[in-house]
Write a protein that holds these residues in place. Structure first.
Motif, PDB file in Angstrom:
ATOM      1  N   UNK A  91       4.302  -4.347   5.353  1.00 15.03           N
ATOM      2  CA  UNK A  91       3.009  -3.067   5.955  1.00 15.03           C
ATOM      3  C   UNK A  91       3.970  -2.500   6.782  1.00 15.03           C
ATOM      4  N   UNK A  92       5.151  -2.585   7.178  1.00 13.67           N
ATOM      5  CA  UNK A  92       6.508  -1.967   8.017  1.00 13.67           C
ATOM      6  C   UNK A  92       6.893  -1.097   6.994  1.00 13.67           C
ATOM      7  N   UNK A  93       6.857  -1.433   5.794  1.00 15.99           N
ATOM      8  CA  UNK A  93       7.985  -0.478   4.438  1.00 15.99           C
ATOM      9  C   UNK A  93       7.087   0.385   4.128  1.00 15.99           C
ATOM     10  N   UNK A  94       5.735   0.003   3.777  1.00 12.11           N
ATOM     11  CA  UNK A  94       4.857   1.612   3.286  1.00 12.11           C
ATOM     12  C   UNK A  94       4.135   2.288   4.173  1.00 12.11           C
ATOM     13  N   UNK A  95       3.234   3.205   3.060  1.00 14.31           N
ATOM     14  CA  UNK A  95       2.141   3.547   4.396  1.00 14.31           C
ATOM     15  C   UNK A  95       0.870   2.761   3.209  1.00 14.31           C
ATOM     16  N   UNK A  96       0.465   2.117   2.106  1.00 14.99           N
ATOM     17  CA  UNK A  96       0.063   1.285   1.567  1.00 14.99           C
ATOM     18  C   UNK A  96       0.043   0.092   1.376  1.00 14.99           C
ATOM     19  N   UNK A  97      -0.773  -0.628   0.423  1.00 17.62           N
ATOM     20  CA  UNK A  97      -0.156  -1.864   0.301  1.00 17.62           C
ATOM     21  C   UNK A  97      -1.147  -2.169  -0.679  1.00 17.62           C
ATOM     22  N   UNK A  98      -0.371  -2.180  -2.112  1.00 16.78           N
ATOM     23  CA  UNK A  98      -1.382  -3.102  -3.538  1.00 16.78           C
ATOM     24  C   UNK A  98      -0.841  -4.338  -3.848  1.00 16.78           C
ATOM     25  N   UNK A  99      -2.158  -5.552  -3.686  1.00 12.65           N
ATOM     26  CA  UNK A  99      -1.386  -6.900  -4.283  1.00 12.65           C
ATOM     27  C   UNK A  99      -2.342  -6.770  -5.747  1.00 12.65           C
ATOM     28  N   UNK A 100      -1.813  -7.644  -6.063  1.00 13.62           N
ATOM     29  CA  UNK A 100      -1.738  -7.955  -7.502  1.00 13.62           C
ATOM     30  C   UNK A 100      -1.125  -9.265  -7.627  1.00 13.62           C
TER      31      UNK A 100
END
Length: 331
Positions: A91-100
């Motif tokens: 979360x600290x390195x991105x504006x959004x997170x995709x999980x798969x």
């Protein structure tokens, strides 16, 4: 420009992982070329205590490619906790997170639609399967039954959605506030309440390796989700016990009537059936109450949900001795 982090939990995925890494790298580059995401976007693999060469493959990829990051958990924390570990770390390195998942059964190119929906203002984007034709009949029937039961008892689940989703940074920060040990992300994420939407896709067959959710594990997972979000099962057993009591009273009145009218006959069938019925209900009720008590026990101990062994989010220098050893293998 949007900085994206793709989080992939892995458990004994050495057969599939090399192809997964290459396909996700190619997808990332395509999205960068289309100017949908920033070149700072990363792919984070979380090794959930694998017993094969999964971590070695992740470590080598971290050394070769700057966009690949890795986290190694000290032990097998379970799919949901490994997923959470990657989400919180990214979360600290991105504006959004995709999980798969690492098996590539989910259509990875749907990520393009995820990002577009995020840029339209949605904090959560659910990947939803159009159909379950690649599943066996038993798996399809049990899954559909599970979703119907959960929705019937008031648990907000997205039908035919697993853990393929996009979450904004603020959604992830809200998710981090949930401290429960008995984690069921499919039920927790809809509770966040942020603007959400769905993207539909076709699920593919697994190309290599074996499923990490065989039938019995899937049943346990469904039961954990059910008991983590609703008191309905224990209330149902209470209702069943009350109904059993009413039936027993009526049966006792019936037997008393037969005795008063002189129509009683000796026999053991009705007695044995009554004992078995009441005994079975009691055991079921005790077991269900024990399940809830066990969950309270786990929560009360407040043990960490996972422990990170190696964190390569900031580069592979954290474990220098392993880095030197693997660098020799790569060369």
């Amino acid at each position: 420009m949007t900085v994206l982090a793709i989080v992939v939990p892995c458990y004994n995925e050495e057969e599939m992982l090399p192809e997964t890494i290459e396909q996700l790298r190619a997808l990332r580059q395509q999205l960068i070329d289309e100017q949908l995401i920033s070149s700072e976007s990363k792919i984070v693999f979380v090794d959930d205590g694998s017993r094969d060469r999964t971590w070695t493959i992740i470590y080598k990829a971290c050394l070769r490619y700057e966009e690949i990051k890795g986290i190694k958990l000290a032990g097998n924390a379970g799919h949901q906790h490994a997923l959470l570990a990657g989400i919180i770390a990214a979360k600290q390195m991105a504006h959004c997170v995709v999980t798969m998942d690492a098996d590539l059964q989910d259509d990875i190119y749907v990520v393009r639609e995820f990002v577009r929906k995020f840029q339209e203002g949605y904090d959560i984007v659910y990947g939803v399967r159009k159909k379950r034709d690649v599943d066996s009949y038993m798996k399809r029937w049990t899954a559909e039954t599970f979703y119907r039961i959960m929705n019937r008892i008031g648990v907000k689940l997205i039908y035919n959605h697993a853990d393929y989703r996009l979450m904004s940074r603020r959604a992830v920060e809200a998710l981090a506030q949930f401290r429960e040990v008995n984690l069921f992300l499919r039920g927790v994420v809809p509770l966040l309440g942020f603007p959400s939407t769905t993207v539909y896709y076709d699920r593919k067959e697994r190309k290599a390796g074996v499923t990490k959710y065989p039938f019995m594990k899937m049943i346990r997972f469904a039961f954990d989700g059910l008991t983590s979000f609703s008191m309905m099962p224990i209330r149902f057993v209470s209702l069943l016990g009350f109904c059993s009591f009413v039936v027993s009273v009526l049966f006792a009145l019936y037997v008393l009537f037969l005795k008063m009218t002189g129509h009683t006959q000796t026999g053991w069938t009705s007695l044995i059936m009554s004992i078995w019925l009441v005994g079975g209900l009691q055991l079921m009720a005790i077991g269900l109450v024990g399940e809830y008590i066990g969950k309270v026990y786990q929560e009360a101990k407040q043990r960490p949900r996972y422990i990170v062994d190696v964190d390569l989010l900031n580069g592979p220098m954290i474990a220098r001795h392993e880095r030197e050893k693997l660098a020799e293998e790569i060369s």
